[in-house]
Write an enzyme that holds these catalytic residues in place. Sequence first.
Site, PDB file in Angstrom:
ATOM      1  CB  CYS A 216     -32.468 -49.883  12.647  1.00 54.89           C
ATOM      2  SG  CYS A 216     -33.046 -51.127  13.824  1.00 54.89           S
ATOM      3  NE  ARG A 217     -34.929 -44.212  14.089  1.00 49.78           N
ATOM      4  CZ  ARG A 217     -36.120 -44.082  13.507  1.00 49.78           C
ATOM      5  NH1 ARG A 217     -37.076 -44.950  13.800  1.00 49.78           N
ATOM      6  NH2 ARG A 217     -36.344 -43.115  12.643  1.00 49.78           N
TER       7      ARG A 217
END
Lengths: 218, 218
Positions: free
Chosen positions: B178-179
């Site tokens: 993800c981020r």
Amino acid sequence: MKGREFKDAMYDGLAKLMKALANPARLEIIEMLSQGEKSVEGVVEATNLTVANASQHLQVLKNNNIVNSRREGHYVYYSLVNDDFLALYQHITKFAVSEIAVLEKTMNRQREDNHATNAVNLEELESMINDKNVLLMDVRPPSEYELGHISGAVSVPMNELLCCLKDFSKDQEIIAYCRGPFCVLADEAVKVLSENGFKVRRLDEGYPEWKMRQLKSN
Amino acid sequence: MKGREFKDAMYDGLAKLMKALANPARLEIIEMLSQGEKSVEGVVEATNLTVANASQHLQVLKNNNIVNSRREGHYVYYSLVNDDFLALYQHITKFAVSEIAVLEKTMNRQREDNHATNAVNLEELESMINDKNVLLMDVRPPSEYELGHISGAVSVPMNELLCCLKDFSKDQEIIAYCRGPFCVLADEAVKVLSENGFKVRRLDEGYPEWKMRQLKSN
DNA sequence: CAATTATTCAATATACTTATTGAATATATT
DNA sequence: AATATATTCAATAAGTATATTGAATAATTG
């Protein structure tokens, strides 16, 4: 722990570290401690702070794991927690000086005012280090020289420089260095020496940057 | 300019930059913008902030040369000023997570709570990238995937994951990312997938870290 | 050009940070 | 034990930062 709680805990912790660094007095203290450990009194001598204020700032740095302390007799000596922190600090200053226009400009003006625009960087210094016609001059206080200095450097504290100008040859090129890019001792040395007819340049960086460069290359 | 004035100007400027980073909301905004540009509304969606508050924080970041903005129709899009800043941000987070005990502990606990302790790092990922038995899954919102993703990754937004579990094979190993290390989307994905009998691990880092690694190696 | 939408601005109350002062503590010396 | 020295603590007043509210602005749509 919910996702939001985790994020809050992490960002709060990160912000706490940044807050500890978000004060000019504390940044200057960090720069001084990056020369080696210093007592509260030692920090006070090297800065414009009062004893109580310096102590207070040192507590903030200690509570944020940026510095350690040890007692020896009357004195409490503070030092940076480790070289990883020093690397982070140098990363921050490097970014600030090269990417923040105001700081870049202030820096350039300071160099111009002191005839020190032709600074040498660490890479260039490396290729000069074995040159017998180059004198590497450490103009920091002797206590800092003793805690560590660039190999081959001679200690000539700034406040003693004027008295011993006759000891140096005008044929040799002198490279003066000090605590780092924000330290003005090398600028002052360049000014005095060039006004007296010496060939002189300053090192762009300082002892802590040289030290970290050595560490990396090993 | 006197020596003391120069020092004050430099340390004040440095402290100003640190102050801009010394707030959890702004750090989260920076993390969101490191995925790619976002409008104020986009930032609000990805955080817990109100519109006015997010706008205010974005102004602070803009005044400190950390973000840029451009207008397009109704929207004002913000983005990180350059990759040098992203490198600095990642240096800071890496230091914080590995050197600040509280943060390290919080992080480990979060991973444990989500059966995600066996995270893969970027180096390991590199050696798996050509393995047909590994599925690299980007669980960020589609808008972020479109602005840039790890090459070879499939977009499976977290909020759509439950609906399409049947599309994936239980023989393949799934790597969810993800981020970045503070983002919980991959943790949630690992939880859901492992509870449903899939072989799954999360990537320790996120897209921005992969991007910077690519940049360095070229 | 009126209505709509996205963003910014301005004002405010609350909370935090800082430098300063003077007192308290801890170690060493006599 | 009394004194001296270095450091820390506690209280305070001034300055700074933040979230919230509601109004103002700027670009687009009908």
